[in-house]
Design an enzyme around this catalytic site. Structure first.
Site, PDB file in Angstrom:
ATOM      1  N   ALA A 173       0.828  -1.211   0.000  1.00 13.20           N
ATOM      2  CA  ALA A 173       0.000   0.000   0.000  1.00 13.20           C
ATOM      3  C   ALA A 173       0.861   1.258   0.000  1.00 13.20           C
ATOM      4  CB  ALA A 173      -0.938  -0.005   1.203  1.00 13.20           C
ATOM      5  N   ASP A 174       1.928   1.257   0.786  1.00 10.70           N
ATOM      6  CA  ASP A 174       2.807   2.427   0.837  1.00 10.70           C
ATOM      7  C   ASP A 174       3.419   2.709  -0.523  1.00 10.70           C
ATOM      8  OD1 ASP A 174       3.283   3.298   3.858  1.00 10.70           O
ATOM      9  OD2 ASP A 174       3.125   1.124   3.822  1.00 10.70           O
ATOM     10  N   SER A 175       3.869   1.658  -1.193  1.00  5.82           N
ATOM     11  CA  SER A 175       4.495   1.851  -2.502  1.00  5.82           C
ATOM     12  C   SER A 175       3.508   2.384  -3.522  1.00  5.82           C
ATOM     13  CB  SER A 175       5.093   0.528  -2.991  1.00  5.82           C
ATOM     14  OG  SER A 175       6.112   0.078  -2.141  1.00  5.82           O
ATOM     15  N   SER A 177       0.715   4.034  -2.978  1.00  7.64           N
ATOM     16  CA  SER A 177       0.333   5.412  -2.663  1.00  7.64           C
ATOM     17  C   SER A 177       1.481   6.371  -2.937  1.00  7.64           C
ATOM     18  CB  SER A 177      -0.143   5.532  -1.214  1.00  7.64           C
ATOM     19  OG  SER A 177       0.882   5.195  -0.310  1.00  7.64           O
ATOM     20  N   GLY A 178       2.723   5.937  -2.713  1.00  4.99           N
ATOM     21  CA  GLY A 178       3.862   6.802  -3.016  1.00  4.99           C
ATOM     22  C   GLY A 178       3.989   7.090  -4.496  1.00  4.99           C
TER      23      GLY A 178
END
Length: 412
Positions: A173-175, A177-178
């Site tokens: 998810a972090d990747s 969204s980044g």
């Protein structure tokens, strides 16, 4: 000494102030840095970005931190102090982009919200990454990638029917969204070129992932069906999955459209299956997916993986071996196009990592030379952008407002 961002690239000349830590916001910063932006990373003078403590490590250096932050300039400023916030506001006045991932409301409370920064610098683009976004009932809830992966619906449909909902063993998810934040930043910069006006880009951790799994939401609202876990299938196309060959090695096959399904049946020596009423279209194949999958499983299990892949390639069936890290590093395609060397880090030695996520014709790939230590570029940046003297920087360092890059401090 970490090299500044590459001078080439579509974002050459763009200055980014990264106030983010951990994963999503630094991923956005890395995306922008990869394509030419000068990314100035603001870290806590004492501990730095918490990602410096992530495992796996080698000689005290985090691989994950190195991957996301190579090529950035580290400035160590205490945002909890009035003097530190004043420095950041002055730096933002000289920047094109500010990336932050604090809980909504924190930047405003510090006097660093979009409206304040835009008053100083009308063209500023502020990109905010948060767990649930800047609006809505959940906006003040803390959120990490795991929460996004479960709340978006992804974990519920990931895995096998007999296993629990499963989050991935990496920052999915972090990747996502980044990368989405970098796209939003680029769009805001594009509009600024036409209008001169900056913008506030609002990215949540869960929405890009919810977009990816969005068919299940449409299916529920349209039919009332709640999608569950289907293992290695998609639940929407057949045959598709991960299969084990005779030598115990694994490969994937994706016959996700009619032409590929027809070619797969031919490769299996069963071209007549495409005429069978049970397998003639994807809709009926999904209705008989279990029995069709048994056929593919049995066929793949008859031969070693390399032999199966050779046959599938001859019939132009979409397929791949299931790679581990060693497979990736040894693959000539990935060596030529994707993998880049991180140099200049004594702690890590020679390591390879994935480079930019996309390519521009005629543009040289960025160089990844070393990993910045905490505050390595404090003196350089404060002198360059704010014209502070060495005496002024020393006074700020003595007060604990900044960490001077001239003071050698061991990594955590």
């Amino acid at each position: 000494m970490t090299a500044p961002a590459a001078k080439a690239g579509p974002l050459a000349g763009v200055r980014v102030l990264e106030l983010g830590s951990m994963y999503a916001a630094p991923t956005c910063g890395r995306m922008l840095r990869d394509f030419g932006a000068d990314v100035i990373k603001v870290e806590d003078p004492t501990s730095g970005d918490y990602a410096r403590q992530w495992t796996p490590m080698k000689n005290g250096q985090s691989f994950g931190f190195a991957r996301l932050n190579s090529g950035k300039r580290s400035v160590a400023i205490d945002l909890r102090s009035d003097g530190g916030r004043d420095l950041v506001r002055r730096l933002a006045a000289q920047a094109d982009v500010v990336i932050e991932n604090f809980r909504p409301g924190r930047m405003d409370a510090w006097g660093l919200g979009y409206q304040t920064l835009a008053a100083d610098n009308p063209g500023i683009v502020v990109t905010s990454v948060s767990g649930f976004g800047q609006t809505g009932p959940y906006k003040e809830k803390p959120g990490f990638g795991t929460v996004a992966e479960t709340g978006s619906g992804f974990a519920y449909i990931n895995g096998w029917p007999e296993t629990p909902p499963t989050s991935p063993p990496f920052g999915f998810a972090d990747s996502i969204s980044g990368i989405s934040a970098a796209m939003g930043t680029a769009m805001a910069l594009f509009r600024r070129e036409r209008t001169g006006q900056g913008d506030h880009v609002d990215v949540s951790l869960y929405e890009p992932l919810m977009f990816i799994v969005g068919d299940m939401i449409m299916n529920y609202t349209g039919t009332g069906f709640v999608q569950g876990r289907v293992g290695n299938g998609t639940g929407s196309a057949s045959p598709r999955g991960v299969y084990q060959a005779a030598d115990g090695k694994w490969l994937s096959i994706a016959a996700s459209n009619q032409g590929i399904a027809k070619r797969l049946f031919a490769a299996m020596g069963r071209p007549e299956l495409i005429e069978d009423p049970r397998y003639a279209t994807n809709e009926v194949r999904m209705q008989h997916n279990d029995e069709l999958q048994e056929m593919v499983v049995a066929w793949v299990a008859e031969r070693p993986r390399d032999e199966i892949l050779k046959v599938l390639d001859e019939y132009e069936v979409v397929c791949s071996q299931v790679n581990d890290a060693s497979d990736i590093v040894e693959d000539p395609h990935f060596q030529e196009r994707t993998l880049v060397e991180l140099t200049g880090s004594e702690a890590l030695g020679r390591v390879l990592m994935p480079g930019p996520v996309l390519h521009f014709a005629g543009e040289a790939a960025p160089v990844y030379d070393g990993v910045p230590s905490i505050g390595e570029h404090t003196d350089e940046v404060l002198t360059e952008l704010l014209a502070l003297s060495s005496g002024e920087i020393s006074a700020l360092a003595e007060a604990g407002t900044v960490r001077s890059g001239k003071v050698a401090v061991p990594e955590l």
